[in-house]
Design a protein around this motif. Sequence first.
Motif, mmCIF file in Angstrom:
data_model
loop_
_atom_site.group_PDB
_atom_site.id
_atom_site.type_symbol
_atom_site.label_atom_id
_atom_site.label_comp_id
_atom_site.label_asym_id
_atom_site.label_seq_id
_atom_site.Cartn_x
_atom_site.Cartn_y
_atom_site.Cartn_z
ATOM 1 N N ARG B 332 42.156 41.175 43.624
ATOM 2 C CA ARG B 332 42.603 41.270 45.012
ATOM 3 C C ARG B 332 43.735 40.258 45.180
ATOM 4 N NH1 ARG B 332 37.566 40.951 47.345
ATOM 5 N NH2 ARG B 332 38.219 39.074 48.428
ATOM 6 N N ALA B 333 44.814 40.726 45.816
ATOM 7 C CA ALA B 333 46.029 39.910 45.873
ATOM 8 C C ALA B 333 45.800 38.573 46.560
ATOM 9 C CB ALA B 333 47.143 40.679 46.586
ATOM 10 N N ASN B 334 44.849 38.537 47.489
ATOM 11 C CA ASN B 334 44.656 37.286 48.234
ATOM 12 C C ASN B 334 43.545 36.421 47.644
ATOM 13 O OD1 ASN B 334 42.476 38.820 48.898
ATOM 14 N ND2 ASN B 334 42.846 38.846 51.101
ATOM 15 N N ASN B 335 42.953 36.894 46.551
ATOM 16 C CA ASN B 335 41.820 36.151 45.999
ATOM 17 C C ASN B 335 42.265 35.197 44.900
ATOM 18 O OD1 ASN B 335 39.330 35.226 45.284
ATOM 19 N ND2 ASN B 335 38.545 37.196 44.528
ATOM 20 N N VAL B 336 43.044 34.207 45.295
ATOM 21 C CA VAL B 336 43.517 33.234 44.320
ATOM 22 C C VAL B 336 42.328 32.476 43.720
ATOM 23 C CG1 VAL B 336 44.986 31.233 43.940
ATOM 24 C CG2 VAL B 336 45.664 32.962 45.579
ATOM 25 N N ALA B 337 41.351 32.166 44.588
ATOM 26 C CA ALA B 337 40.191 31.401 44.119
ATOM 27 C C ALA B 337 39.495 32.135 42.966
ATOM 28 C CB ALA B 337 39.223 31.170 45.274
ATOM 29 N N GLY B 338 39.309 33.437 43.131
ATOM 30 C CA GLY B 338 38.645 34.226 42.093
ATOM 31 C C GLY B 338 39.460 34.247 40.807
ATOM 32 N N PHE B 339 40.758 34.355 40.977
ATOM 33 C CA PHE B 339 41.653 34.382 39.825
ATOM 34 C C PHE B 339 41.591 33.049 39.076
ATOM 35 C CE2 PHE B 339 46.132 33.650 38.339
ATOM 36 C CZ PHE B 339 46.055 34.490 37.252
ATOM 37 N N LEU B 340 41.576 31.957 39.842
ATOM 38 C CA LEU B 340 41.532 30.633 39.210
ATOM 39 C C LEU B 340 40.218 30.431 38.455
ATOM 40 C CD1 LEU B 340 43.097 28.397 42.001
ATOM 41 C CD2 LEU B 340 44.171 29.276 39.923
ATOM 42 N N ARG B 341 39.135 30.958 39.048
ATOM 43 C CA ARG B 341 37.840 30.812 38.388
ATOM 44 C C ARG B 341 37.858 31.547 37.048
ATOM 45 N NH1 ARG B 341 35.104 31.291 42.935
ATOM 46 N NH2 ARG B 341 34.899 33.529 42.666
ATOM 47 N N LEU B 342 38.411 32.746 37.106
ATOM 48 C CA LEU B 342 38.476 33.525 35.867
ATOM 49 C C LEU B 342 39.321 32.801 34.812
ATOM 50 C CD1 LEU B 342 38.299 36.878 34.861
ATOM 51 C CD2 LEU B 342 40.701 36.209 34.734
ATOM 52 N N LEU B 343 40.432 32.243 35.245
ATOM 53 C CA LEU B 343 41.288 31.508 34.309
ATOM 54 C C LEU B 343 40.525 30.355 33.683
ATOM 55 C CD1 LEU B 343 44.761 31.194 36.052
ATOM 56 C CD2 LEU B 343 44.180 32.515 34.020
ATOM 57 N N ASN B 344 39.751 29.686 34.544
ATOM 58 C CA ASN B 344 38.994 28.536 34.090
ATOM 59 C C ASN B 344 37.935 28.946 33.072
ATOM 60 O OD1 ASN B 344 37.939 26.020 33.840
ATOM 61 N ND2 ASN B 344 37.146 25.863 35.922
ATOM 62 N N GLY B 346 37.498 32.020 31.525
ATOM 63 C CA GLY B 346 37.870 32.906 30.430
ATOM 64 C C GLY B 346 38.951 32.346 29.530
ATOM 65 N N PHE B 347 39.775 31.461 30.065
ATOM 66 C CA PHE B 347 40.943 31.054 29.298
ATOM 67 C C PHE B 347 41.056 29.547 29.133
ATOM 68 C CE2 PHE B 347 41.927 35.109 31.240
ATOM 69 C CZ PHE B 347 42.447 35.841 30.188
ATOM 70 N N GLY B 348 40.109 28.798 29.714
ATOM 71 C CA GLY B 348 40.201 27.350 29.644
ATOM 72 C C GLY B 348 41.441 26.809 30.345
ATOM 73 N N VAL B 349 41.878 27.526 31.386
ATOM 74 C CA VAL B 349 43.022 27.037 32.145
ATOM 75 C C VAL B 349 42.516 26.395 33.424
ATOM 76 C CG1 VAL B 349 45.084 27.709 33.440
ATOM 77 C CG2 VAL B 349 44.606 28.754 31.215
ATOM 78 N N ARG B 350 42.909 25.156 33.644
ATOM 79 C CA ARG B 350 42.441 24.442 34.830
ATOM 80 C C ARG B 350 43.562 24.354 35.853
ATOM 81 N NH1 ARG B 350 39.618 19.430 33.183
ATOM 82 N NH2 ARG B 350 41.486 18.474 34.033
ATOM 83 N N SER B 351 43.182 24.310 37.137
ATOM 84 C CA SER B 351 44.207 24.145 38.161
ATOM 85 C C SER B 351 44.144 22.726 38.707
ATOM 86 C CB SER B 351 44.006 25.164 39.283
ATOM 87 O OG SER B 351 42.702 25.072 39.789
ATOM 88 N N VAL B 352 45.304 22.113 38.835
ATOM 89 C CA VAL B 352 45.395 20.743 39.325
ATOM 90 C C VAL B 352 46.268 20.754 40.571
ATOM 91 C CG1 VAL B 352 46.068 18.389 38.764
ATOM 92 C CG2 VAL B 352 45.312 19.952 36.947
ATOM 93 N N ASP B 354 48.837 19.778 43.293
ATOM 94 C CA ASP B 354 50.077 19.010 43.214
ATOM 95 C C ASP B 354 50.827 19.267 44.518
ATOM 96 O OD1 ASP B 354 52.084 17.442 41.837
ATOM 97 O OD2 ASP B 354 53.260 19.283 41.754
ATOM 98 N N GLY B 355 50.500 18.489 45.542
ATOM 99 C CA GLY B 355 51.069 18.763 46.858
ATOM 100 C C GLY B 355 50.166 19.702 47.616
ATOM 101 N N PRO B 356 50.401 19.824 48.932
ATOM 102 C CA PRO B 356 49.481 20.530 49.799
ATOM 103 C C PRO B 356 49.327 22.010 49.431
ATOM 104 C CG PRO B 356 51.491 19.914 50.985
ATOM 105 C CD PRO B 356 51.531 19.221 49.666
ATOM 106 N N ASN B 357 50.392 22.634 48.949
ATOM 107 C CA ASN B 357 50.316 24.063 48.704
ATOM 108 C C ASN B 357 50.671 24.430 47.279
ATOM 109 O OD1 ASN B 357 49.308 25.444 50.937
ATOM 110 N ND2 ASN B 357 51.223 25.085 52.056
ATOM 111 N N GLU B 358 50.486 23.490 46.359
ATOM 112 C CA GLU B 358 50.914 23.771 45.010
ATOM 113 C C GLU B 358 49.812 23.444 44.016
ATOM 114 O OE1 GLU B 358 55.322 23.304 44.693
ATOM 115 O OE2 GLU B 358 54.675 22.095 42.989
ATOM 116 N N LEU B 359 49.574 24.371 43.104
ATOM 117 C CA LEU B 359 48.582 24.142 42.064
ATOM 118 C C LEU B 359 49.271 24.305 40.712
ATOM 119 C CD1 LEU B 359 45.543 26.230 43.395
ATOM 120 C CD2 LEU B 359 45.755 23.747 43.341
ATOM 121 N N ILE B 360 48.997 23.370 39.826
ATOM 122 C CA ILE B 360 49.553 23.484 38.484
ATOM 123 C C ILE B 360 48.470 24.026 37.560
ATOM 124 C CG2 ILE B 360 50.555 22.222 36.542
ATOM 125 C CD1 ILE B 360 51.840 20.392 38.463
#
Lengths: 188, 364
Positions: B332-344, B346-352, B354-360
Amino acid sequence: MDDLDQWFAEQILPYEGALTAYLRRVWPDASEVADLRQEVYVRVYQGAAKRRPPVARFFLFTVARNLLIDRLRKSRVVPIDLMEDLDAANVLSDDISADRIISGRQELARLEAALGDLPVRCRETFVLRKIDELSQRETAEKMGVSEATVEKQMVKAMRILADRFWNAASRSGQRAGDGKADSDEKRR
Amino acid sequence: MKSAADIEQTAAEWLVRREGEGWSDADQAAFDQWVAEETAHRIAVVRLETVWRKAGRLRVSALRSGEAETSNSVRAELASPKPFALSLSKGRSSFSRGQGKDGASTSSARTEFEDETQDAPPRRRWLLPAAIAASLALVSVPIYQSLAGAETYATAIGGFQRFPLADGSRVDLNTNSRLDVAYSKAVRRLDLERGEAFFKVAKNAARPFVVHAGAYRVTAVGTAFTVKLRGGDIDVVVTEGRVRIDPPATGAVPARPIFASAGQVATSTGASPVVRPIDAAAMDMALSWRDGLLIFEDRPLGEVAAEFNRYNQVQLVVDPSATGVIVDGSFRANNVAGFLRLLNQGFGVRSVRDGPNELILKKI
């Protein structure tokens, strides 16, 4: 909004009308209903944070019922019929149907109706600011008021729209003071 | 716990102020903190914000109810001996604000207005379709009408709008997009100012349907297609029929038109568009936004993140350590949280943050 917020908005809030009606019916003091509802919401939200309940509405009404029982235990005088009324099962079977899931068109119809419930100045402010997307200053100039007043009207609009929107979610949830909805109800 | 009414009031004040011009990072931080303080605060925000966001869409519905009225107005104009009014109101009835409160009196209101437009230069006007006035019973919802009678439809980041046009054509407007519609008797002109739109065009060979996007013109007769504006370039995906694309002229030399048919995509990159066929799966991917979905088939994370960024305030930045990650799936286009969880997971990618609206996004 994260996942849990979204779950709450999609699975719980649409029952606000039914929940409010239930609380009003069984709780003797109408002035406490808004605070009771808030406490129910908090318990539901915190519970769901640990484990998402499989059927949201059963969970919601079970939480509501348990909260009322807690409260009754603390207050010493308990009207007998109240304990019987508390049985939330009645609410679940009677009042809530599948109208929880509403289409986008119904949503808009509901919002339009809610918009009609706003006081005139409040509605004008809302339309200029939110629909015409004027800035706060432009809106203030157009209305001939201060920016602080625009802000106040927007806050008011937001609260009324949310109240009307969620409470229309179930017919049984219409507020007692809502004359138009009441007469609709009688005609049926 | 504070009273529900007090909390709701405070939450509403925050949310209104957040939409104002002076909202700073410090305000955002204070707001975040307030939300985090108590579950009741968070719930109040969710409860208000959900409705508030929906209320922003009222415009579409208002225009939709206005359709019946529009056709009346077209008829009235055809019968009208005044050619001036036509060119200014472009097939749309226009009322100055405050007129036509009651739907029955609209025809006289319109005549008055048209008379006025002959002398007065076109300016910002209010459109008040009678059908809405009637349906809302005394509630008037003025719709912003830009210069020269064009109607403007716009979506915010993450937004989506589906609406019919006066001729029966349909439009799906994707995230962060803006479309001006200016119909005249001779031509159905649309200007894609920003973003992406899908058009399902009602057949009418005598009145071409022309989408202006950047310096390009895309013309259709009885066709379904999307136009996506990327900077000055365009992507056109054709699902039905055939479209004609006129690239910008080079100097005094008009550019040769290019044709694309169903199952083809035309892509410009600074030069004349290149037309190539796309298969059914790629077509589904290109149109998946219409269902609120993003579909990726073995795409690099950078591309996937860029696509999510089109739909969300939160912007994903891919750290060099994670550029090699290949994503496959639908979201779902607005489900960033779900996408980040999957990345975490399934792929060992973490989000950090970086500023109020930015995730690395970093690969661990």
